[in-house]
Design an enzyme around this catalytic site. Structure first.
Site, mmCIF file in Angstrom:
data_model
loop_
_atom_site.group_PDB
_atom_site.id
_atom_site.type_symbol
_atom_site.label_atom_id
_atom_site.label_comp_id
_atom_site.label_asym_id
_atom_site.label_seq_id
_atom_site.Cartn_x
_atom_site.Cartn_y
_atom_site.Cartn_z
ATOM 1 N N LEU A 92 0.814 -1.215 0.000
ATOM 2 C CA LEU A 92 0.000 0.000 0.000
ATOM 3 C C LEU A 92 0.844 1.260 0.000
ATOM 4 O O LEU A 92 0.405 2.310 -0.438
ATOM 5 C CB LEU A 92 -0.922 0.010 1.226
ATOM 6 C CG LEU A 92 -1.946 -1.115 1.309
ATOM 7 C CD1 LEU A 92 -2.626 -1.112 2.667
ATOM 8 C CD2 LEU A 92 -2.979 -0.974 0.199
ATOM 9 N N GLY A 129 6.471 3.984 4.765
ATOM 10 C CA GLY A 129 6.612 5.081 5.701
ATOM 11 C C GLY A 129 7.913 4.988 6.447
ATOM 12 O O GLY A 129 8.810 4.213 6.101
ATOM 13 N N GLY A 130 8.035 5.797 7.503
ATOM 14 C CA GLY A 130 9.247 5.774 8.302
ATOM 15 C C GLY A 130 9.458 4.434 8.968
ATOM 16 O O GLY A 130 10.575 4.040 9.283
ATOM 17 N N ASP A 171 3.044 13.148 16.927
ATOM 18 C CA ASP A 171 3.301 13.146 15.481
ATOM 19 C C ASP A 171 1.989 13.232 14.705
ATOM 20 O O ASP A 171 1.794 12.531 13.716
ATOM 21 C CB ASP A 171 4.088 11.899 15.069
ATOM 22 C CG ASP A 171 4.730 12.064 13.683
ATOM 23 O OD1 ASP A 171 4.930 13.215 13.260
ATOM 24 O OD2 ASP A 171 5.015 11.047 13.032
ATOM 25 N N GLY A 193 8.460 1.421 7.627
ATOM 26 C CA GLY A 193 8.768 0.423 6.619
ATOM 27 C C GLY A 193 7.581 0.248 5.692
ATOM 28 O O GLY A 193 6.655 1.058 5.686
ATOM 29 N N PRO A 194 7.549 -0.819 4.873
ATOM 30 C CA PRO A 194 6.435 -1.027 3.952
ATOM 31 C C PRO A 194 5.163 -1.474 4.676
ATOM 32 O O PRO A 194 5.222 -2.061 5.757
ATOM 33 C CB PRO A 194 6.954 -2.139 3.024
ATOM 34 C CG PRO A 194 7.944 -2.885 3.858
ATOM 35 C CD PRO A 194 8.585 -1.868 4.751
#
Length: 849
Positions: free
Chosen positions: A535, A538-539, A654, A541-542
């Site tokens: 999909l 990101g920071g 965050d 991982g996949p």
């Protein structure tokens, strides 16, 4: 008594109709009537009191002029002057309709100082009347036909008003130009004029003196002026300009401007200093505010880099260069421009080779084009240029068609975005040299990418074989873990719903109330983590989409070995989110830890993340204001739950638009708790030496000093709120004069123009009251001082209540989102760490899950 009552009634009716007739007549002068200057002078007033016409003296001058100005506001800006070249020295002026039917202005000696100067077609001029309209137009007409004979809109001075028609005749070269005042207090004709150039494709030109060009707008393409790249962003500036088509019986066409909101008072004006401005009335500040102006930069100055030169605004100064294939005529003297290095084929009279075209993208097209409206095919346009040895360039623009340049290319400008594509004609050797260089670079890059790809594939296959060999329940001897294969049955799942301890790099993590999946189950669900199921990244991982055997869709976040986030964030999500249950928080279904694999399993979000819709021009319209406000409320409720109502008091740290996921019904779900922190019941503030978060969303005290609290999340929510309302990224304006979205929002807020921040896609249909309240609340949330920011309970109350009183926000100073400026200003000791995610590089959560 009855007699007196009847008399009183008749008297009241008489006074009413008398006053009504008087008020109705206040905007007109009939034949035999006049408007006189003097002590008892009363101007004509338009029906809605929008404009007035009368005598005035500008500044400290004693000269008297007949003019039109705004009537119902404090700053009565003058928009039209009749006798600007022939002022009256005293207050003896008289305006009337003369015997020949003309509108005339006489001085004390009965000398005509100004006249409408029309030829009368009838001997009976007694039925003529002149009136001031609410548009600002002063019209002389006949009462029996109501046909305008003369109107001030056809004879403008320095101001262009909405609904005014600017005539231009390409056949005769006639145009109506707006001429500046000589000075701020002298309405006599000045040195600058603004109008539509009748030659070529229509464009607005600012002239100095005797038709010396100072600035031009670029060609009109039936939607925007192509030389104003930010025109599509200034929605109210854009949607209103129209060009009549086809031409009328005289061959004239007309430019008009009708604003999207007729209640807004605005005007375009050419100033005595040689600039054009759009001014809008700010009811809050009770003054006119500048909305845009031209020329706006050094590169906007006409032909700054000479012929065949191009100007680029790099930094604060315009930088000149020659277009490819050209060289400077005189080094250091850009007024002489550039010249061709290699002659064209037709100029050399040779039969070898062929002229080629080099494409310049995102440029302001040159001046003095020859439109070929009937050519709409790129190849036809190209061939038309090739067949003419004088042709130096061509361009094909939607709404205009093909344009050819047979003269020198002048007034070229490079834009960061927007503009048009221009195809420059060059000798084959010039284009070939450029093409060879590009091909060499492309080949080198492709070879490098292929080699890296092959190496990565081999490494992945080796690593996958190693991982899968021990990827079944209870077979990994490196870790102490009890794993449940949840794809089998609900009974199996429930058997492992109690407390399960796993060891992650020697650290015990209790997964109470959180199921643990086997690697085999997840591998089956995701089709062995195939690329088609990925999909996003990101920071962490996949992230992969998967389907369990019971049909449930899941999203699997897989920790990458090279992840910017690590074991601590992995633990954090397990510990925190498993204990949280709220409709506006993403639900963690379980986790997996086998060998080197660390994974989190979430409910799948079919509508991806909020930024997928918010920042895509093709999808922005899908989230109307009603849906956006619902998303805002949902995020606020989710944060309030974290801060106050959950079993644990949690600070997210965050919060950003990519960490808000949308379910099938577009309900918002806050995600990514890898950086979250638990607060004690009486704890209000904490300090960290490990600053984590995303640039642009971090509060000043957190980014500068490592201090965080619930007010840190409030700050992030304020930024998020501005993004949702505006449809702009918080970093989208960092190269502008405002530095950030917060800076731009504050500028509009203080100038009473907050509605301009609202996304143009929803501006007309949104609830203006709700949108302005959201912007006000956002300004309160992004204040510098954490103590002055509201808590989420107050934020939610202000958003949902029409009666809540909103305090006046203080100006935020920490508005820059530039990475280098933040790095420079960090005042922390050398032991402090920074874990920062970026929306522009990676996202700590995928686009959809």
């Amino acid at each position: 008594m009855r007699f007196f009552r009847k008399t009183s009634l008749y008297l009241s009716l008489f006074l009413y109709f008398f006053l009504y007739e008087s008020s109705m007549a206040a905007n007109t002068i009939r034949r035999g009537e006049s408007l006189r200057d003097g002590i008892n002078h009363k101007p004509l007033v338009s029906p809605q009191k929008t404009f007035e016409l009368g005598f005035f003296s500008p500044g400290s001058s004693t000269h008297r002029f007949l003019g039109i100005w705004y009537g119902n506001i404090e700053d009565k800006a003058v928009v039209w002057v009749a006798n600007r070249a022939t002022p009256i020295s005293d207050q003896s002026g008289v305006l009337m309709i003369s015997n020949d039917g003309n509108l005339v202005l006489l001085d004390g000696k009965n000398i005509t100082v100004w006249s409408s100067n029309i030829e009368s077609s009838t001997t009976n001029n007694n039925n003529r009347v002149v009136s001031i309209h609410d548009t600002g137009n002063f019209v002389l007409s006949e009462t029996d036909t109501d046909r305008p004979i003369w109107e001030s809109f056809n004879h403008p001075t320095d101001t262009f008003l909405p609904q005014m028609r600017v005539r231009v005749n390409p056949q005769t070269g006639d145009n109506h130009a707006f001429v500046s005042w000589r000075s701020e207090t002298d309405p006599s004709p000045g040195n600058y004029s603004l109008g539509v150039d009748p030659s070529g494709a229509p464009e607005i030109v600012l002239w100095e003196g005797n038709k010396t060009r100072k600035w031009r707008s670029g060609q009109w393409n039936s939607a925007i002026f192509t030389g104003i790249p930010n025109m599509s962003l200034l929605t109210n500036y854009l949607y209103g300009f129209k060009l009549s088509s086809p031409p009328d019986e005289t061959g004239s066409v007309y430019f008009t401007y009708v604003p999207s909101d007729p209640s807004v008072l605005l005007r375009f004006k050419v100033l005595y200093n040689g600039t054009e401005e759009e001014l809008r009335w700010n009811e809050t500040l009770k003054k006119w505010t500048k909305f845009q102006s031209e020329p706006d930069s050094e590169c906007d100055q006409y032909n700054r880099c000479g012929k065949f030169g191009i100007c680029d605004m790099k930094g604060s100064n315009g930088i000149c260069s020659c277009i490819h294939g050209y060289e400077q005529v005189s080094v250091g003297n850009w007024s002489r421009g550039c010249r061709r290095r290699t002659p064209l084929k037709c100029e050399r009279n040779i039969s070898v080779g062929e002229d080629e075209f080099l494409t310049l993208k995102s440029v302001k097209l040159p001046d003095f084009e020859i439109p070929e409206h009937n050519l709409v095919d790129p190849e036809d346009c190209r061939e038309r240029c090739l067949r003419n040895c004088s042709c130096n360039a061509y361009s094909l623009v939607g709404g205009i068609g093909c344009m050819i340049w047979n003269q020198d290319l002048v007034d070229l400008q490079q834009f960061e975005a927007g503009g048009s594509s221009l195809h420059i004609r060059l000798a084959d050797s010039e284009v070939g040299e450029n093409r060879k260089t590009k091909i060499a670079v492309i080949v080198a890059v492709l070879v490098g990418v292929i080699l890296i790809g092959i190496f990565a594939l081999l490494l992945w296959r080796f690593k996958r074989k190693k991982d899968v060999s021990g990827a079944y329940c209870g077979k990994n001897t490196d870790t102490s873990v009890v794993v449940a294969d949840l794809t089998k049955s609900k009974e199996t799942t429930s058997a492992f719903s109690g407390s399960v301890d796993i060891m992650i790099e020697g650290k015990a993590v209790n997964t109470s109330e959180l199921p643990v999946f086997s690697l085999n189950a997840i591998a089956i669900a995701t089709n062995d983590f195939c690329k088609e199921n990925e999909l996003g990244r990101g920071g962490f991982g996949p992230v992969y989409k998967g389907v369990l055997e019971d049909g449930r869709e899941i999203a699997v976040k897989r920790l990458s070995g090279k992840s910017g986030q690590g074991v601590d964030e992995f633990k954090n999500e397990i510990i925190l989110i498993a204990k949280l249950q709220h409709r506006n928080l993403v639900r963690l279904l379980g986790c997996c830890f086998e060998g080197e694999e660390k994974m989190l399993v979430y409910e799948y979000m079919p509508n991806k993340s909020l930024d997928f819709f918010l920042f895509d021009e093709t999808k922005q319209a899908l989230i109307d204001w009603k849906l956006r406000f619902s998303i805002i409320e949902g995020i606020a409720r989710g944060l309030l739950y974290l801060h106050r109502d959950s079993r644990l008091r949690i600070i997210h740290r965050d919060l950003k638009v990519s960490n808000v996921l949308l379910d099938a019904e577009m309900n918002p779900k806050i995600s990514d708790f890898g950086m979250a922190r638990i607060f004690g019941g009486n704890q209000n503030e904490a300090n960290t030496v490990r600053v984590v978060g995303t640039y642009g969303y971090m509060s000043p005290e957190y980014a500068m000093e490592g201090l965080f609290s619930v007010k840190s999340d409030v700050y992030s929510f304020g930024v998020l709120l501005l993004e949702i309302v505006s449809g702009k990224r918080n970093t989208s304006l960092r190269s502008s004069e405002h530095g950030s979205l917060i800076g731009y929002a504050w500028y509009l807020y203080t100038h009473g123009r907050s509605e301009e921040l609202v996304d143009p896609k929803i501006r007309v249909t949104c609830s203006k009251r709700e949108a302005l309240r959201c912007i006000h609340v956002a300004m309160l949330c992004v204040q510098d001082s954490a103590a002055e920011r509201p808590n989420m309970a107050s934020v939610l109350l202000m958003l949902e209540s029409d009666t809540a009183t909103l305090a006046a926000p203080r100006q935020p100073t920490f508005t820059s989102t530039r990475r280098n400026s933040i790095d420079v200003n960090f005042a922390l000791d050398s032991s402090q760490q920074y874990i920062v995610s970026s929306n522009e590089i990676t996202s700590t959560v995928v686009l959809g899950r």
